[in-house]
Design a protein around this motif. Structure first.
Motif, PDB file in Angstrom:
ATOM      1  N   ALA A   1      34.344 -35.168   0.166  1.00  0.00           N
ATOM      2  CA  ALA A   1      34.373 -35.572   1.570  1.00  0.00           C
ATOM      3  C   ALA A   1      35.804 -35.779   2.044  1.00  0.00           C
ATOM      4  O   ALA A   1      36.151 -35.416   3.179  1.00  0.00           O
ATOM      5  CB  ALA A   1      33.570 -36.861   1.759  1.00  0.00           C
ATOM      6  N   PHE A   2      36.647 -36.359   1.195  1.00  0.00           N
ATOM      7  CA  PHE A   2      38.057 -36.538   1.567  1.00  0.00           C
ATOM      8  C   PHE A   2      38.686 -35.195   1.912  1.00  0.00           C
ATOM      9  O   PHE A   2      39.411 -35.075   2.909  1.00  0.00           O
ATOM     10  CB  PHE A   2      38.822 -37.193   0.412  1.00  0.00           C
ATOM     11  N   GLY A   3      38.403 -34.181   1.095  1.00  0.00           N
ATOM     12  CA  GLY A   3      38.951 -32.861   1.371  1.00  0.00           C
ATOM     13  C   GLY A   3      38.379 -32.244   2.637  1.00  0.00           C
ATOM     14  O   GLY A   3      39.113 -31.671   3.452  1.00  0.00           O
ATOM     15  N   THR A   4      37.068 -32.377   2.835  1.00  0.00           N
ATOM     16  CA  THR A   4      36.413 -31.749   3.990  1.00  0.00           C
ATOM     17  C   THR A   4      36.833 -32.387   5.306  1.00  0.00           C
ATOM     18  O   THR A   4      37.200 -31.689   6.268  1.00  0.00           O
ATOM     19  CB  THR A   4      34.893 -31.834   3.837  1.00  0.00           C
ATOM     20  N   TYR A   5      36.800 -33.713   5.383  1.00  0.00           N
ATOM     21  CA  TYR A   5      37.126 -34.392   6.638  1.00  0.00           C
ATOM     22  C   TYR A   5      38.595 -34.242   7.008  1.00  0.00           C
ATOM     23  O   TYR A   5      38.934 -34.041   8.178  1.00  0.00           O
ATOM     24  CB  TYR A   5      36.767 -35.881   6.543  1.00  0.00           C
ATOM     25  N   THR A   6      39.477 -34.347   6.018  1.00  0.00           N
ATOM     26  CA  THR A   6      40.904 -34.195   6.337  1.00  0.00           C
ATOM     27  C   THR A   6      41.241 -32.737   6.656  1.00  0.00           C
ATOM     28  O   THR A   6      42.135 -32.478   7.458  1.00  0.00           O
ATOM     29  CB  THR A   6      41.778 -34.697   5.178  1.00  0.00           C
ATOM     30  N   GLN A   7      40.513 -31.795   6.058  1.00  0.00           N
ATOM     31  CA  GLN A   7      40.714 -30.399   6.434  1.00  0.00           C
ATOM     32  C   GLN A   7      40.338 -30.181   7.894  1.00  0.00           C
ATOM     33  O   GLN A   7      41.040 -29.478   8.630  1.00  0.00           O
ATOM     34  CB  GLN A   7      39.878 -29.480   5.543  1.00  0.00           C
ATOM     35  N   ALA A   8      39.229 -30.782   8.315  1.00  0.00           N
ATOM     36  CA  ALA A   8      38.828 -30.657   9.717  1.00  0.00           C
ATOM     37  C   ALA A   8      39.896 -31.208  10.637  1.00  0.00           C
ATOM     38  O   ALA A   8      40.226 -30.610  11.678  1.00  0.00           O
ATOM     39  CB  ALA A   8      37.504 -31.392   9.940  1.00  0.00           C
ATOM     40  N   GLY A   9      40.478 -32.362  10.273  1.00  0.00           N
ATOM     41  CA  GLY A   9      41.523 -32.955  11.111  1.00  0.00           C
ATOM     42  C   GLY A   9      42.810 -32.171  11.096  1.00  0.00           C
ATOM     43  O   GLY A   9      43.427 -31.946  12.140  1.00  0.00           O
ATOM     44  N   GLN A  10      43.242 -31.744   9.907  1.00  0.00           N
ATOM     45  CA  GLN A  10      44.512 -31.023   9.802  1.00  0.00           C
ATOM     46  C   GLN A  10      44.444 -29.650  10.460  1.00  0.00           C
ATOM     47  O   GLN A  10      45.417 -29.192  11.069  1.00  0.00           O
ATOM     48  CB  GLN A  10      44.908 -30.859   8.336  1.00  0.00           C
ATOM     49  N   ASN A  11      43.305 -28.975  10.355  1.00  0.00           N
ATOM     50  CA  ASN A  11      43.202 -27.609  10.880  1.00  0.00           C
ATOM     51  C   ASN A  11      42.752 -27.539  12.339  1.00  0.00           C
ATOM     52  O   ASN A  11      43.135 -26.621  13.066  1.00  0.00           O
ATOM     53  CB  ASN A  11      42.228 -26.796  10.033  1.00  0.00           C
ATOM     54  N   TYR A  12      41.947 -28.528  12.785  1.00  0.00           N
ATOM     55  CA  TYR A  12      41.363 -28.427  14.120  1.00  0.00           C
ATOM     56  C   TYR A  12      41.505 -29.690  14.961  1.00  0.00           C
ATOM     57  O   TYR A  12      40.859 -29.809  16.010  1.00  0.00           O
ATOM     58  CB  TYR A  12      39.885 -28.046  14.015  1.00  0.00           C
ATOM     59  N   GLY A  13      42.314 -30.645  14.519  1.00  0.00           N
ATOM     60  CA  GLY A  13      42.476 -31.868  15.285  1.00  0.00           C
ATOM     61  C   GLY A  13      41.200 -32.701  15.291  1.00  0.00           C
ATOM     62  O   GLY A  13      40.477 -32.764  14.295  1.00  0.00           O
ATOM     63  N   VAL A  14      40.898 -33.322  16.427  1.00  0.00           N
ATOM     64  CA  VAL A  14      39.708 -34.192  16.515  1.00  0.00           C
ATOM     65  C   VAL A  14      38.532 -33.480  17.183  1.00  0.00           C
ATOM     66  O   VAL A  14      37.554 -34.119  17.562  1.00  0.00           O
ATOM     67  CB  VAL A  14      40.040 -35.483  17.292  1.00  0.00           C
ATOM     68  N   SER A  15      38.606 -32.156  17.292  1.00  0.00           N
ATOM     69  CA  SER A  15      37.577 -31.427  18.037  1.00  0.00           C
ATOM     70  C   SER A  15      36.223 -31.394  17.337  1.00  0.00           C
ATOM     71  O   SER A  15      35.213 -31.068  17.969  1.00  0.00           O
ATOM     72  CB  SER A  15      38.046 -29.996  18.307  1.00  0.00           C
ATOM     73  N   LEU A  16      36.169 -31.719  16.034  1.00  0.00           N
ATOM     74  CA  LEU A  16      34.885 -31.699  15.322  1.00  0.00           C
ATOM     75  C   LEU A  16      34.363 -33.098  15.013  1.00  0.00           C
ATOM     76  O   LEU A  16      33.391 -33.249  14.263  1.00  0.00           O
ATOM     77  CB  LEU A  16      35.026 -30.898  14.019  1.00  0.00           C
ATOM     78  N   LEU A  17      34.959 -34.116  15.594  1.00  0.00           N
ATOM     79  CA  LEU A  17      34.471 -35.478  15.368  1.00  0.00           C
ATOM     80  C   LEU A  17      33.021 -35.653  15.801  1.00  0.00           C
ATOM     81  O   LEU A  17      32.273 -36.440  15.212  1.00  0.00           O
ATOM     82  CB  LEU A  17      35.357 -36.478  16.123  1.00  0.00           C
ATOM     83  N   TRP A  18      32.604 -34.940  16.826  1.00  0.00           N
ATOM     84  CA  TRP A  18      31.248 -35.087  17.357  1.00  0.00           C
ATOM     85  C   TRP A  18      30.181 -34.775  16.325  1.00  0.00           C
ATOM     86  O   TRP A  18      29.043 -35.274  16.420  1.00  0.00           O
ATOM     87  CB  TRP A  18      31.051 -34.170  18.569  1.00  0.00           C
TER      88      TRP A  18
END
Length: 544
Positions: A67-84
């Motif tokens: 999960a650490f890898g997946t969530y930080t990848q989402a933030g690093q690659n796409y910003g906060v656009s996938l928080l929803w």
């Protein structure tokens, strides 16, 4: 703190006799024969404190190394656009895990054993073998997380991984349930180190609020890549091991239907913590890499720690590494336990954290063997760790829908759950969730097998075609029709005291036409998709 409770265990189907008795939680004890009402806030708080544990551990344990890898990848690659995506997953998390805790409290029998008894040897063997393989690979990723965290801190990885394995094994092998739960809840508290990192990074709060509550896809991002990351977020947030772990842990803690309300509060607290942790990771990774060359180029969790250090100082990086190690430890413990519980339940061997090692050799042998093998693989030079990580994500995505299908069927089996059966609305919601999970699983399988051909057109075709087929199947099976009015007299049920009879007293499972259709479709899909993915993994392994 000690309070009293009594349960009617005469009809209980529990397999291990130590699963009946006093509830000895980390923060209190509820005696087996106390029938007193819980009046007043102090009495209710004491009861809640004694019950706390299963929901917190299973939810926070899900925020593991992967999960650490997946969530930080989402933030690093796409910003906060996938928080929803996290907000949308909240009801799914609650519905899935609430059904599991209900099964555990009402039946006293683990998830794998119920599947084996109600659906036959094929599905029983499938559930255990599938869980064993997937969990073994998942535990490897946990020790990869330990190694990455230690590497960033400048500590010797070999010694650190060995000590981590010893700590996880030692915490469970004391024969004292309360001692293990205190160890696990200490790790749960350790997960809160992510909160100060969030404030150190100073992310833009307005953008975070927008990302949480306004569904969107990243501007300029390739849709196929974004969809695969969304699937990874779903897969790491809703994992098959959670179902097996929480049901067995509720049983091992001796929680009965009488305490369902308190256990639901425990679950909600766990969901709040997991969403806070996941949101924090996406948000501070987005802020740390915004406007930097590393944005959009995720490597691993160690790279995130380095980025946090560059953006917010050494303390932020150190806290992240500590949080990664903490998450890996609780993940390794919970995933190993889910497998050991399942093996013990299916083969009717003693399986409880209340037992000493000499009194439950098989149970502890499975638990410790998984940890030793995983730690050994991580320390083996030139081991294909990257391939193992990809295999975990792929297989978890493929197998994810099957666990939910079994869960739904069991929670509608009146012989198993009696008055605790699902409502029609809950069945429709869960059925829709299963359809979405199957479609996401199909997209993941296709993308792994045919990466060059998976584009926006293919993804939309799978989503549209799959949704249409699901609707046709639902109409044909009659699942959308209003069921006949219930004929049971509600006075017959004493919900708080009702327990499933012994398995030998149950009649054959009654499968509806809708259930049979689901099972046929599921079996065909798993045989095809699982086989193709395994062939692909073996091919990559031989080529490397």
């Amino acid at each position: 703190m000690t309070i009293h409770v009594s349960n009617d265990t005469a009809r209980s189907a529990v397999i291990d006799e130590v699963h009946v008795g006093h509830i000895r939680g980390a923060f209190g004890t509820i005696l087996h024969h106390d029938t007193g009402p819980r009046r007043g806030w102090r009495r209710r708080l004491q009861t809640l404190l004694a019950i706390l544990g299963p929901g917190l551990i299973v939810m926070v344990g899900d925020n593991d190394a992967g999960a650490f890898g997946t969530y930080t990848q989402a933030g690093q690659n796409y910003g906060v656009s996938l928080l929803w995506t996290l907000i949308f997953l909240i009801p799914v998390l609650y519905v899935n895990q609430e059904m599991v805790l209900r099964l555990g409290a009402v039946t006293g029998v683990g998830h794998a054993r119920l599947i084996f008894e109600r659906f036959g040897k094929f599905w029983g063997a499938f559930s255990v073998i599938d869980l064993f393989i997937l969990n073994a690979l998942t535990i490897v990723t946990e020790f990869i997380g330990v190694a990455l965290g230690l590497g960033y801190l400048g500590l010797p990885k070999e010694l650190g991984v060995v000590l981590a394995a010893v700590a996880v094994m030692g915490a469970a092998a004391t024969g004292d349930f309360r001692r293990f739960e205190r160890f696990a809840l200490a790790l749960v508290a350790g997960s809160l180190v992510l909160v100060p990192i969030f404030f150190m990074v100073h992310p833009p709060y307005g953008e975070i609020a927008h990302g949480l509550f306004v569904p969107q896809f990243p501007a300029g991002g390739k849709l196929s890549d974004v969809m695969l990351l969304v699937i990874a977020i779903v897969g790491t947030t809703i994992a098959p091991w959670q179902l097996f772990f929480q049901q067995s842990y509720v049983i091992d803690k001796r929680i009965t239907p009488r305490f369902m309300r308190y256990e639901r509060v425990d679950l909600w607290l766990g969901i709040v913590l997991v969403v806070i942790g996941a949101s924090a990771m996406m948000a501070f990774a987005a802020a740390a890499f915004a406007g930097r060359p590393e944005f959009g180029n995720f490597t691993d969790a160690a790279g995130v720690a380095a980025g946090l250090e560059a953006h917010a100082g050494k303390i932020a990086g150190v806290l992240f590494a500590i949080g990664l190690i903490d998450a890996s430890l609780i993940g390794a413990a919970a995933v190993s336990l889910s497998t050991a519980y399942a093996i013990g339940d299916v083969f009717s061997i003693r399986h409880s954290l209340h037992r000493k090692v000499k009194d439950a050799k098989g149970f502890y042998a499975v638990y410790c063997a998984l940890i030793v093998i995983a730690a050994g693989l991580v320390l083996t030079p030139n081991a294909p760790l990257g391939l193992l990580t990809n295999a975990v994500q792929t297989l978890a995505g493929v197998l994810l829908p099957s666990a939910t299908v079994f869960l739904l069927l069991l929670c509608n089996d009146k012989q198993v759950v009696g008055p605790w059966a699902n409502s029609r609305g809950l069945n429709l919601f869960t059925g829709a969730v299963i359809v979405v999970l199957v479609l996401l699983s199909v997209i993941l399988t296709v993308s792994v097998l045919f990466p060059d051909q998976t584009n926006e057109t293919v993804i939309f075709a799978i989503l549209a075609g799959g949704s249409a087929l699901a609707l046709i199947a639902a109409l044909a099976s009659g699942v959308l029709k209003r069921p006949p009015a219930a004929t049971e007299d509600p006075k017959v049920w004493n919900r708080e005291m009702w327990r499933m009879p012994a398995l030998s007293q149950l009649g054959p499972a009654q499968m509806s036409r809708a259930s049979k259709i689901w099972m046929i479709v599921l079996r065909g899909y798993l045989v095809l998709a699982g086989g193709l993915v395994l062939v692909r993994i073996v091919t990559l392994a031989l080529a490397s």
